[in-house]
Design a protein around this motif. Structure first.
Motif, PDB file in Angstrom:
ATOM      1  N   GLY A 315     -13.445  22.488  -8.100  1.00 12.64           N
ATOM      2  CA  GLY A 315     -11.381  22.020  -8.434  1.00 12.64           C
ATOM      3  C   GLY A 315     -10.181  22.294  -7.678  1.00 12.64           C
ATOM      4  N   ILE A 316     -10.723  21.588  -6.042  1.00 13.35           N
ATOM      5  CA  ILE A 316      -9.264  21.457  -5.449  1.00 13.35           C
ATOM      6  C   ILE A 316      -8.820  20.010  -5.992  1.00 13.35           C
ATOM      7  N   MET A 317      -7.514  19.930  -5.495  1.00 14.43           N
ATOM      8  CA  MET A 317      -7.082  18.572  -6.214  1.00 14.43           C
ATOM      9  C   MET A 317      -6.304  18.144  -4.772  1.00 14.43           C
ATOM     10  N   ALA A 318      -7.401  16.571  -4.227  1.00  8.66           N
ATOM     11  CA  ALA A 318      -6.628  16.371  -3.183  1.00  8.66           C
ATOM     12  C   ALA A 318      -6.501  15.114  -3.753  1.00  8.66           C
ATOM     13  N   VAL A 319      -4.840  13.809  -3.434  1.00  9.81           N
ATOM     14  CA  VAL A 319      -5.467  12.849  -3.648  1.00  9.81           C
ATOM     15  C   VAL A 319      -5.050  11.390  -2.526  1.00  9.81           C
ATOM     16  N   PHE A 320      -5.363  10.084  -3.114  1.00  7.20           N
ATOM     17  CA  PHE A 320      -4.975   9.443  -1.797  1.00  7.20           C
ATOM     18  C   PHE A 320      -3.215   8.989  -2.483  1.00  7.20           C
ATOM     19  N   HIS A 321      -2.710   7.740  -1.965  1.00 13.98           N
ATOM     20  CA  HIS A 321      -0.839   8.066  -1.870  1.00 13.98           C
ATOM     21  C   HIS A 321      -1.205   6.280  -2.286  1.00 13.98           C
ATOM     22  N   TYR A 322       0.147   5.848  -1.724  1.00 10.91           N
ATOM     23  CA  TYR A 322       0.425   4.261  -2.722  1.00 10.91           C
ATOM     24  C   TYR A 322      -0.462   2.929  -2.306  1.00 10.91           C
ATOM     25  N   ILE A 323      -0.683   2.266  -3.324  1.00 12.91           N
ATOM     26  CA  ILE A 323      -1.136   0.922  -3.243  1.00 12.91           C
ATOM     27  C   ILE A 323      -0.625   0.383  -2.364  1.00 12.91           C
ATOM     28  N   PRO A 324      -0.322  -0.256  -1.116  1.00 16.27           N
ATOM     29  CA  PRO A 324       0.665  -1.378  -0.868  1.00 16.27           C
ATOM     30  C   PRO A 324       1.225  -2.234  -1.569  1.00 16.27           C
ATOM     31  N   LEU A 325       2.635  -1.773  -1.675  1.00 16.67           N
ATOM     32  CA  LEU A 325       3.462  -3.117  -2.867  1.00 16.67           C
ATOM     33  C   LEU A 325       3.452  -4.412  -2.246  1.00 16.67           C
ATOM     34  N   HIS A 326       2.617  -4.646  -1.532  1.00 18.48           N
ATOM     35  CA  HIS A 326       2.721  -6.305  -0.828  1.00 18.48           C
ATOM     36  C   HIS A 326       1.373  -7.138  -1.909  1.00 18.48           C
ATOM     37  N   SER A 327       0.247  -6.050  -1.836  1.00 21.27           N
ATOM     38  CA  SER A 327      -1.006  -6.181  -2.838  1.00 21.27           C
ATOM     39  C   SER A 327      -0.063  -5.525  -4.186  1.00 21.27           C
ATOM     40  N   ALA A 328       0.380  -4.948  -4.643  1.00 20.74           N
ATOM     41  CA  ALA A 328       0.770  -4.474  -5.997  1.00 20.74           C
ATOM     42  C   ALA A 328       0.920  -6.014  -6.949  1.00 20.74           C
ATOM     43  N   PRO A 329       0.471  -5.823  -8.216  1.00 21.37           N
ATOM     44  CA  PRO A 329       1.237  -7.229  -9.286  1.00 21.37           C
ATOM     45  C   PRO A 329       2.367  -7.757  -9.537  1.00 21.37           C
ATOM     46  N   ALA A 330       3.343  -6.132  -8.917  1.00 22.69           N
ATOM     47  CA  ALA A 330       4.714  -6.469  -8.840  1.00 22.69           C
ATOM     48  C   ALA A 330       5.414  -7.424  -7.646  1.00 22.69           C
ATOM     49  N   GLY A 331       4.755  -7.169  -7.035  1.00 26.80           N
ATOM     50  CA  GLY A 331       4.645  -7.125  -4.930  1.00 26.80           C
ATOM     51  C   GLY A 331       4.748  -8.059  -4.470  1.00 26.80           C
ATOM     52  N   THR A 332       3.617  -9.013  -5.592  1.00 23.79           N
ATOM     53  CA  THR A 332       2.933 -10.288  -4.939  1.00 23.79           C
ATOM     54  C   THR A 332       4.112 -11.467  -6.489  1.00 23.79           C
ATOM     55  N   ARG A 333       4.882 -10.689  -6.924  1.00 23.68           N
ATOM     56  CA  ARG A 333       5.744 -11.689  -8.267  1.00 23.68           C
ATOM     57  C   ARG A 333       6.979 -11.625  -7.659  1.00 23.68           C
ATOM     58  N   PHE A 334       7.593 -10.340  -6.816  1.00 19.98           N
ATOM     59  CA  PHE A 334       8.799  -9.878  -6.681  1.00 19.98           C
ATOM     60  C   PHE A 334       9.580  -9.915  -5.151  1.00 19.98           C
TER      61      PHE A 334
END
Length: 381
Positions: A315-334
């Motif tokens: 019941g403890i919510m821990a999270v990761f953070h960003y998917i790097p933009l250079h490897s994201a679908p829009a990052g490779t497009r734009f």
């Protein structure tokens, strides 16, 4: 079983009172008395020439792209390890994000890589102060001066942080703050653009008011207002400003409480780092952080994912953070990457963010104790 969320918005107790005051005045659209108070507070806290509230941190970044005259094919150097808004603001104007790697110590853009990324199409450098830890701004500003570039601070996470005695948001030519409910100082949604170049203050007012000179009209500087430039509806309501004013009144106390929690995590996890089981955040000596995020870097992605799953199981919510933009679908497009993204790729896979909110209190020790037990360092409580 615990119930510890990753974030829980903090209210000071005066938000509803101030919203009621705004309602009683009958001024609910933007640029009322509470908006003015918030803007003056931000100017005094950062040293900015002009602060203007906006509907979000994203809209503040979009305003900076217009003010920087970003057009089709213009390049903006930025880290890949940031939120999509950092890049979208410029892509919407036809700009091209040029991603560079981050430093392994602060998770901020590596200032030593900026100059090699400059081309004849480069127009701006967009820095992001990750977790409220400022970038190394002095060499960044020096590169900008040599190449006549605009420096824009994505300071969404950095209110009341400082670099060599200078407040974040008051160093670059322009900056953007966010008051989303996940930030230290909140308004549910909302943001602010800070202008440190007096030459573009008037244009910023016009862009924010749908491309009209309405702000100048209300000051009595013109006998009518009309459409004079690009713009959009970037102005938040007075209700948002009233809520935000209650937060800004308590901003120093809120920041102090978050830093106290940050420091408790840091002390509790010293054995982890000593045993080589995790790395704690690093704050350079020439910076002051606002305690926005507490994270750990695990030895591998598998260990990071296992820790998140084990914490969620109790019941403890821990999270990761960003998917790097250079490897994201829009990052490779734009956009495009300039050079290897070694640290961005590696660290983004190993980072875990732990619950950190003002009223977390002693529940922090429950989080820390579970992390220590799961990672095999015992419970040092």
């Amino acid at each position: 079983m615990f119930n510890i969320p990753f974030n829980r918005p903090h209210v000071t107790g005066r938000e509803v009172q101030y919203i009621a005051e705004a309602c009683d005045r009958g001024h609910l659209s933007g640029d009322g008395p509470f908006t003015g108070r918030c803007q003056r507070w931000l100017e005094e806290a950062t040293g900015a020439t002009r602060a203007l509230l906006t509907t979000s941190g994203t809209s503040a970044l979009e305003m900076t792209a217009i003010l920087a005259d970003i057009g089709p094919g213009d390049e903006v150097i930025m880290p890949s390890y940031t939120f999509s808004s950092s890049a979208n603001a410029f892509v919407l104007r036809g700009g091209v994000p040029v991603f560079i790697d981050i430093r392994p110590d602060t998770m901020n853009m590596d200032e030593a890589l900026i100059e090699a990324a400059v081309t004849p199409r480069t127009r701006a450098i967009m820095v992001m102060h990750y977790a409220g830890v400022p970038c190394d701004m002095e060499p960044i500003m020096a590169v900008a001066e040599r190449h006549n570039l605009v420096v824009i601070e994505d300071a969404a996470q950095g209110l009341l942080s400082s670099y060599r005695g200078r407040p974040v948001g008051g160093i670059g030519h322009m900056a953007a703050f966010s008051f989303h409910e996940t930030k230290n100082i909140i308004a549910g949604e909302g943001g602010a653009i800070l202008i440190n170049d007096p030459r573009v203050v008037q244009r910023a007012e016009i862009i924010r008011e749908k491309g009209t000179n309405r702000t100048a009209f209300h000051r009595g500087e013109t006998d009518k207002y009309t459409w004079v430039d690009l713009g959009s509806s970037f102005l938040p309501s007075e209700i948002i400003a009233a809520f935000l004013w209650a937060q800004l009144e308590g901003a120093k106390e809120i920041t102090a409480r978050r830093l106290a929690l940050w420091n408790r995590y840091h002390e509790r996890f010293a054995p982890l780092e000593a045993a080589g089981l995790a790395r704690r955040p690093i704050r350079p000596d020439d910076t002051v952080s606002n305690g926005h995020i507490y994270y750990l870097l695990l030895p591998s992605r598998e260990k990071r994912d296992a820790l998140i799953a084990s914490l969620r199981a109790v019941g403890i919510m821990a999270v990761f953070h960003y998917i790097p933009l250079h490897s994201a679908p829009a990052g490779t497009r734009f956009g495009r990457a300039n050079g290897a993204m070694t640290h961005t790729d590696d660290l983004s896979h190993r980072l875990v963010r732990l619950p950190l909110w003002v009223d977390l209190g002693d529940r922090l020790d429950e989080v820390a104790g579970h992390v220590l037990r799961i990672l095999g360092a015992g419970d040092a409580s």
